[in-house]
Design a protein around this motif. Structure first.
Motif, PDB file in Angstrom:
ATOM      1  N   GLN B 117     -51.127 -94.994  76.288  1.00 13.72           N
ATOM      2  CA  GLN B 117     -52.213 -95.913  76.614  1.00 13.72           C
ATOM      3  C   GLN B 117     -51.771 -96.917  77.669  1.00 13.72           C
ATOM      4  O   GLN B 117     -52.013 -98.115  77.550  1.00 13.72           O
ATOM      5  N   GLN B 120     -55.907 -98.707  79.684  1.00  9.89           N
ATOM      6  CA  GLN B 120     -57.062 -98.422  78.841  1.00  9.89           C
ATOM      7  C   GLN B 120     -58.130 -97.853  79.756  1.00  9.89           C
ATOM      8  O   GLN B 120     -58.516 -98.494  80.725  1.00  9.89           O
ATOM      9  N   ASP B 123     -60.899-100.004  80.862  1.00 10.25           N
ATOM     10  CA  ASP B 123     -60.712-100.998  81.933  1.00 10.25           C
ATOM     11  C   ASP B 123     -61.196-100.461  83.265  1.00 10.25           C
ATOM     12  O   ASP B 123     -61.481-101.218  84.177  1.00 10.25           O
ATOM     13  N   ASN B 188     -54.316-103.658  84.816  1.00  9.26           N
ATOM     14  CA  ASN B 188     -53.766-104.219  83.590  1.00  9.26           C
ATOM     15  C   ASN B 188     -52.907-103.137  82.923  1.00  9.26           C
ATOM     16  O   ASN B 188     -53.428-102.234  82.268  1.00  9.26           O
ATOM     17  N   ARG B 190     -50.636-101.919  80.150  1.00  9.29           N
ATOM     18  CA  ARG B 190     -50.368-102.435  78.814  1.00  9.29           C
ATOM     19  C   ARG B 190     -48.987-102.106  78.285  1.00  9.29           C
ATOM     20  O   ARG B 190     -48.408-102.873  77.547  1.00  9.29           O
ATOM     21  N   THR B 191     -48.493-100.924  78.589  1.00  2.00           N
ATOM     22  CA  THR B 191     -47.180-100.548  78.043  1.00  2.00           C
ATOM     23  C   THR B 191     -46.326-100.022  79.186  1.00  2.00           C
ATOM     24  O   THR B 191     -46.824 -99.751  80.269  1.00  2.00           O
ATOM     25  N   ASP B 227     -41.401 -96.515  74.368  1.00  2.00           N
ATOM     26  CA  ASP B 227     -42.193 -97.647  74.760  1.00  2.00           C
ATOM     27  C   ASP B 227     -41.359 -98.900  74.510  1.00  2.00           C
ATOM     28  O   ASP B 227     -40.245 -98.794  74.038  1.00  2.00           O
TER      29      ASP B 227
END
Lengths: 272, 276
Positions: B117, B120, B123, B188, B190-191, B227
């Motif tokens: 992910q 996203q 987004d 953005n 996220r990970t 991650d």
């Protein structure tokens, strides 16, 4: 692509955001028509290819690799009179296989991987321009594979690919009569059409005609010529070719330096 | 003399080194090759990154375009990865449609994007049911010397961090999109998934970051994608010799250390680039 099950599927079609942008493209600024952009050339950088070269001229970035000589597929038998200098007869001469690819992110719009007609035309132009320079008679029944990859198109892409391919062939130790240097030109539209040497992408987009010249600098022979666009008087095309040949001669010392440096590096790395 | 032995009996040659716990290029069994990354060099792409892992060189370019969202998920965008192994990276590849290895790599990258992910997909949606972004991630290998998957994952991550999307507003009257190319914003992310590859020799020995020759001689390979916080995103083990649970645990702890190294490198590079 509908039938292409070898790649991850995306949407059926997509448009670049530039189509919806409010501001228009600016026209290219006026400049000295004979200026050549500074060139960065480096040979011998890929470990897996026999010979390789990277050329960067302004925004145009091209990488070229050479592999072979390898046994030609479907090589025909046959004799025939031997050429001068102990070369193989015409039927047994080696072949040069060229491949030209654009990276999908190299232009304004994304181009999906199966290139299409334009890439094949440019690959053929590459082959025709490089053949006079390579001593194919010394590689009977063999084929040399030249692959050029355009990472970013900043104008004069074919010219840069030609130069990089010749450098890669020289780096691979292939026997050649001379290097091939390429130079691009474009003609500004009416009014006041002038030929510009080494156009940027913006200038190429606004141009009425384009021309690529390939020259063998020491022998002073033209190896290739590819041009298209709105016709003008023949003198204008002749003047453009002359301008292009001058540009190629100016570029030659940089390429010599690059090959000397690469040879030194190779010599230093392998003392045996 | 050593070169002759290496050509005739490559496996024995390697075994001699592995017995002393090192490899022909001087690395330890758990050591990675020098990693370098260059971000944002292709100006025609919306985001780009070039990663060099020893000799293996991979470039990733991302282009963003508009498309209608998928009918079964009208509030999501698309991320379309594509790994290309052209004939210039190694003589074993021919020009033409993607071969097996390229397809496997593309599917691996798609799995990593999906499982971690990293973005996203919601987004990427601009207007539900009408317009969304599609990110075409094209990864091209320039030099193939083993460990493609690690290099591709790293290049993808670095390129995604470099992507800047222009601001889009939907004009209510005309229903058309209006794009402002001057205002751009970063994605953005996220990970930060980081891949670590291992090769298995003789069913027992594990070495990290195999070169092209080592991959050829290995009896199996394994790729672990980690991650932050030591969370496992993806484990790729396409057949090959079996591994005990304990060995697998070792691999995962090595992957956690590698994640820290890579994250540090990437943060340094991004920090050195920020003033634009």
């Amino acid at each position: 692509m509908p039938g292409d099950h070898r790649r991850i599927r995306g949407p059926e079609e997509s448009q670049p955001p530039q189509l919806y942008a409010a501001d228009k493209d600016e026209a290219p600024a006026a400049r000295d028509p004979t200026r050549l952009r500074p060139v960065y050339a480096r040979a011998g950088l890929l470990s897996q290819a026999k010979g390789s070269a990277y050329l960067e001229a302004g925004g145009t970035k091209v990488l070229c690799a050479v592999s072979g000589p390898r046994q030609a597929e479907g090589s025909e038998r046959g004799g025939g009179p031997a050429g001068a200098g102990g070369e193989a007869p015409a039927a047994l001469r080696g072949r040069l296989l060229c491949d030209f690819r654009r990276a999908p992110f190299s232009g304004r719009r994304r181009r999906a991987p199966p290139g299409g007609g334009e890439e094949r035309e440019l690959a053929l132009a590459l082959q025709e321009a490089l053949e006079p320079a390579v001593r194919l008679g010394r590689y009977p029944r063999a084929q040399l594979e030249v692959s050029a990859l355009l990472l970013e198109d900043g104008g004069s892409a074919l010219a840069a690919a030609l130069t990089a391919a010749a450098l890669a062939l020289a780096d691979a130790g292939v026997e050649m009569y001379d290097l091939v240097v390429g130079c691009g030109l474009s003609r500004t539209p009416e009014p006041a059409p002038t030929w510009l040497l080494d156009p940027t992408r913006l200038e190429e987009e606004h141009a009425a005609a384009g021309l690529t010249v390939a020259l063998m600098p020491v022998l002073n022979q033209v190896a290739g010529l590819l041009g298209s666009g709105e016709g003008g008087p023949t003198e204008s095309w002749a003047e453009a070719v002359r301008l292009g040949l001058e540009g190629c001669q100016r570029l030659y010392p940089v390429l010599q330096q690059c090959l000397v440096r690469a040879a030194r590096r190779r010599g230093a790395a392998a003392p045996s | 003399m050593a070169a002759g032995f290496k050509t005739v009996e490559p496996l024995e040659y390697y075994r001699r080194f592995l017995k002393e716990n090192c490899r022909p290029d001087g690395r330890e069994l758990g050591e990675f090759r020098t990693t370098t990354v260059n971000i944002g060099s292709i100006s025609t792409a919306d985001g780009s990154a070039l990663v060099k892992l020893g000799n293996t060189t991979v470039i990733c370019g991302i282009k963003a375009e508009f498309a209608a969202p998928p009918t079964d998920a009208p509030d999501k965008g698309y991320v379309v990865p594509n790994v290309d192994l052209p004939p210039l990276c190694s003589s074993r590849f021919r020009s033409g449609p993607p071969g097996e290895e390229a397809q496997v790599a593309s599917q691996f990258i798609a799995d990593v994007i999906e499982n971690s992910q990293i973005i996203q997909k919601a987004d990427l949606c601009i207007s539900t049911g009408k317009l969304s972004w599609v990110l075409y991630c094209d990864i091209i290998c320039l030099d193939y010397d083993g460990n493609i998957l690690d290099a591709c994952t790293f290049a993808l991550l670095a390129a995604l961090k470099n992507v800047q999307l222009p601001e889009v507003t939907i004009n209510e009257e005309t229903g058309l999109a209006e794009v402002n190319l001057k205002k751009k914003s970063y994605l953005n992310i996220r990970t930060n998934p980081v891949a670590t590859s291992f090769a298995v020799f003789d069913d027992t020995l594990l070495i990290v970051d195999p070169t092209g020759e080592e991959e050829h001689l290995a009896t199996g390979t394994l790729t672990v994608v980690m991650d932050e916080e030591g969370k496992l995103c993806c484990l790729h083990k396409p057949g090959g010799s079996g591994l005990t649970g304990a060995k697998l645990q070792d691999c995962m702890s090595r992957a956690v250390t590698r994640h820290k190294e890579v994250k540090k490198l990437m943060d340094e590079v991004i920090k050195s680039m920020k003033p634009k």
